[in-house]
Design an enzyme around this catalytic site. Structure first.
Site, PDB file in Angstrom:
ATOM      1  N   VAL A   8       0.870  -1.175   0.000  1.00  0.00           N
ATOM      2  CA  VAL A   8       0.000   0.000   0.000  1.00  0.00           C
ATOM      3  C   VAL A   8       0.906   1.223   0.000  1.00  0.00           C
ATOM      4  O   VAL A   8       2.097   1.129   0.312  1.00  0.00           O
ATOM      5  CB  VAL A   8      -0.965   0.037   1.209  1.00  0.00           C
ATOM      6  CG1 VAL A   8      -2.054  -1.014   1.065  1.00  0.00           C
ATOM      7  CG2 VAL A   8      -0.217  -0.129   2.524  1.00  0.00           C
ATOM      8  N   SER A   9       0.337   2.375  -0.336  1.00  0.00           N
ATOM      9  CA  SER A   9       1.175   3.560  -0.550  1.00  0.00           C
ATOM     10  C   SER A   9       1.601   4.276   0.718  1.00  0.00           C
ATOM     11  O   SER A   9       2.625   4.944   0.740  1.00  0.00           O
ATOM     12  CB  SER A   9       0.436   4.556  -1.460  1.00  0.00           C
ATOM     13  OG  SER A   9       0.249   3.977  -2.730  1.00  0.00           O
ATOM     14  N   SER A  10       0.810   4.173   1.782  1.00  0.00           N
ATOM     15  CA  SER A  10       1.155   4.932   2.988  1.00  0.00           C
ATOM     16  C   SER A  10       0.940   4.097   4.238  1.00  0.00           C
ATOM     17  O   SER A  10       0.253   3.078   4.226  1.00  0.00           O
ATOM     18  CB  SER A  10       0.308   6.213   3.082  1.00  0.00           C
ATOM     19  OG  SER A  10      -1.030   5.884   3.401  1.00  0.00           O
TER      20      SER A  10
END
Length: 199
Positions: A8-10
């Site tokens: 996931v990105s964050s």
């Protein structure tokens, strides 16, 4: 070995759905990463790639979990294949019913290239819609910009500490790329803090 890669990105986003799906497939080990897919500066992905041996399989929920940049995704796929390993995107056909290996590889390559193209086009459309939405909001006087997630006054203590750590490293003259490696934060964030220092 069969490996799973979940991203996931964050740090605020959840990997649970990807992990559950990969676990149900009986993979031997899942590599979990919370990092932007915009670059290949991802230590967990690098660990996975370094381990690969011939006939290993890497399973990923979808192509965009491997990365957002078309060239980066291509390079990762090439590296996996150069080690004699295979990659399996769960949202794409596997063509296992095709007995001829060359035909199967050709079909898989065409499908992956098509998906990369569609993902890149969708990304361009999203950015254009965002740009248009921001322009309209500014005309109406209601645009406030993105909330500041890392700063001296944010309520999240960890993010506040990371902000001051990046600021400290910048003041010491540490290169931006080095700070990215040390902190795991994005180049955009580090550059934004650097710009603050020069105001």
């Amino acid at each position: 070995m069969i490996y799973g890669y979940a991203r996931v990105s964050s740090k605020d986003q959840n990997l649970a759905r990807q992990i559950q799906t990969l676990s149900e497939l009986g993979v031997d080990k899942i590599f979990e990463e919370k990092a932007s897919g915009a670059t290949l500066s991802r230590p967990i992905l690098k660990q996975l790639l370094a381990l690969l041996e011939p006939e290993d399989v890497v399973k990923v929920i979808s192509l965009d979990r491997l990365g957002r940049n078309v060239n980066d995704v291509t390079n990762v796929i090439i590296e996996i294949r150069s080690k004699g390993a295979h990659i399996d995107f769960l949202d794409m056909p596997s063509y296992k019913e095709v007995h001829d290996e060359n035909t199967r590889n050709l079909l898989s390559s065409i499908t992956i290239e098509l998906q990369k193209y569609l993902a890149a086009e969708e990304r361009k459309k999203i950015l254009e819609r965002q740009r248009q939405g921001i322009a309209l909001a500014k005309l109406r006087g209601v645009y406030q910009g993105r909330p500041i997630l890392y700063g001296p006054n944010v309520s999240n203590l960890d993010r506040r500490k990371q902000y001051f750590e990046i600021k400290r490293l910048l003041k010491l003259g540490t290169p931006v790329r080095k700070i990215q490696q040390l902190t795991g934060r994005s180049l955009t964030l580090i550059q934004r803090i650097k710009n603050e220092l020069s105001i």
